[in-house]
Scaffold this active site. Structure first.
Site, PDB file in Angstrom:
ATOM      1  N   LYS A 183      -4.952 -23.321  20.870  1.00  0.00           N
ATOM      2  CA  LYS A 183      -5.397 -24.520  19.537  1.00  0.00           C
ATOM      3  C   LYS A 183      -5.604 -22.687  19.177  1.00  0.00           C
ATOM      4  O   LYS A 183      -6.232 -21.888  19.294  1.00  0.00           O
ATOM      5  CB  LYS A 183      -7.034 -24.554  20.124  1.00  0.00           C
ATOM      6  CG  LYS A 183      -7.078 -25.955  20.268  1.00  0.00           C
ATOM      7  CD  LYS A 183      -6.208 -27.370  20.385  1.00  0.00           C
ATOM      8  CE  LYS A 183      -6.225 -28.341  20.739  1.00  0.00           C
ATOM      9  NZ  LYS A 183      -4.998 -29.182  20.650  1.00  0.00           N
ATOM     10  N   HIS A 321       0.891 -37.048  23.035  1.00  0.00           N
ATOM     11  CA  HIS A 321      -0.307 -36.344  22.903  1.00  0.00           C
ATOM     12  C   HIS A 321      -1.597 -37.414  23.917  1.00  0.00           C
ATOM     13  O   HIS A 321      -0.903 -38.183  24.704  1.00  0.00           O
ATOM     14  CB  HIS A 321      -1.057 -36.537  22.581  1.00  0.00           C
ATOM     15  CG  HIS A 321      -2.429 -36.252  22.506  1.00  0.00           C
ATOM     16  ND1 HIS A 321      -3.112 -37.931  22.470  1.00  0.00           N
ATOM     17  CD2 HIS A 321      -3.567 -35.502  22.086  1.00  0.00           C
ATOM     18  CE1 HIS A 321      -4.459 -37.948  22.310  1.00  0.00           C
ATOM     19  NE2 HIS A 321      -4.577 -36.275  22.379  1.00  0.00           N
TER      20      HIS A 321
END
Ligand code: MG
Length: 388
Positions: A183, A321
């Protein structure tokens, strides 16, 4: 053959971690079971699925709207023409009866949980793994049941440090993963660049490391990061700005040569059509991450792939995802680029069963009937608790 019961339970996700925008510690998932009147070994054959990871359980929508509609449908209307399988598209249509088009929010993942459970049920009726049932339905033959996989992690943990990040990726490497995602956007730029450099020290090469901003950046910030990471030649730069801001994505694509990735927060074929028409994405380079579990299930996901291909994109650039068994079976069945994994987080749904082989950058489903969710530690008990 008919559906006798549909049950939902809302399960909390384990883990106190955050990406750039969202703390997952409050997240939940709807685990759904669709029971048929087919009895094998004294038990009703039952399909089980859930609505992917990273959003919330949808017990309200399921119990108040969708489950009653499916149970009220004439049983024969939910079957394939030969009557041997449940027709996932018809079950989906029944779940969505009386819903207006557009506005694809939480209902898209509610419907997905039922639709995916139908695939699990059909595969169990066939006594085969779900990837075989899905592939056959879409006229495909599975020649390689491995899927390329990367480990997604590198979140903003409460005890964040560069050493912790490096140790995390090192642990994934030791599990057999060769590519990683982390991230960005939850810390100041300079701090994030130091995090990326630390991760690169473990990954060894930019082509084995992706970064995910979770839709946080405006154009200025997107380009500030782009300028810093361009020389690192990263695998991809994910969900840079708002997922529905196609103009922003186009502007970024004009100025960032590396691969961009997006799509996990698009829940309909029409959204994907807009994406490929207006977001400046580049065939052979950019990555699509739509997730059947968030977007009405495999019926809709297959339509999204058709839109990609009609616009010159290759399904091998689709990496759904949501790193879990359901998407592994979908990736293998439909010949996608691969899937992600969240080793150690998002339990009990994240990652793969103990019997799934991971190594050399690939993961392989077992031949358990259906998605094999009953083989996964931590999940098997939740399924058993679902009143069966
Ligand atoms: Mg993402």
């Amino acid at each position: 053959m008919r559906i006798t019961r549909i049950l939902e339970t809302t399960v909390p996700l384990a883990g106190n971690i955050a990406n750039a925008l969202v703390n997952f510690s409050e997240h939940t998932i709807s685990l759904v079971a669709v029971q048929s009147d087919v009895i094998r070994n004294g038990k009703a054959v039952t399909g089980v699925a859930f609505n992917s990871i990273g959003r919330f359980g949808q017990g309200g929508i399921l119990r108040e709207r969708m489950i009653p509609r499916v149970l009220a449908a004439a049983p024969q209307t939910l079957l394939t023409a030969d009557g041997k399988q449940f027709d996932a598209s018809q079950v989906l249509a029944a779940a969505l009866r009386n819903e207006k088009p557009g506005g694809h929010g939480d209902r898209a993942s509610a419907a997905a949980a039922i639709e995916l459970a139908i695939w699990d049920l059909n595969a169990k009726l066939n006594d085969e793994p779900a990837y075989q049932t899905i592939a056959r339905h879409y006229g495909r033959t599975v020649t390689d049941k491995r899927a390329a996989v990367y480990a997604a992690g590198g979140y903003y943990y409460p005890d964040a440090s560069l050493d912790r990040l490096k140790a995390e990726l090192k642990a994934y490497q030791e599990m057999g993963f060769e590519a990683f995602k982390m991230k960005i956007g939850g810390a100041p730029l300079a701090e994030d660049i130091a995090r990326i450099e630390a991760a690169l020290a473990i990954a060894g090469d930019g082509k084995r490391l992706s970064v995910d901003a979770n839709g946080r950046f405006d154009l200025e910030m997107a380009l500030a990061y782009a300028g810093e990471i361009a020389p690192m030649k990263l695998r991809w730069y994910e969900e840079v700005g708002d997922p529905l801001d196609y103009d922003l994505n186009r502007r970024i694509a004009e100025q960032y040569d590396g691969p961009l990735a997006t799509g996990e927060n698009l829940f309909s074929t029409q959204d994907v059509k807009n994406l490929v028409q207006f977001a400046g994405l580049r065939p052979g380079r950019d990555i699509f991450q739509m997730d059947a579990g968030l977007s009405y299930g495999i019926t809709e996901y297959a339509k999204m792939l058709a839109v990609l291909e009609a616009h010159g994109f290759d399904r091998r650039f689709a990496f759904p995802h949501g790193g879990h068994l359901i998407n592994l079976h979908i990736a293998v069945a439909l010949g996608l680029g691969g899937c992600e994994a969240y080793p150690g987080v998002f339990q009990p749904f994240g990652g793969y069963g103990e019997n799934c082989k991971i190594g050399g950058g690939y993961v392989e489903p077992t031949d358990a009937p259906g998605f094999g969710l009953e083989e996964k530690e931590g999940l098997a008990g939740k399924i058993a608790d679902l009143a069966f």
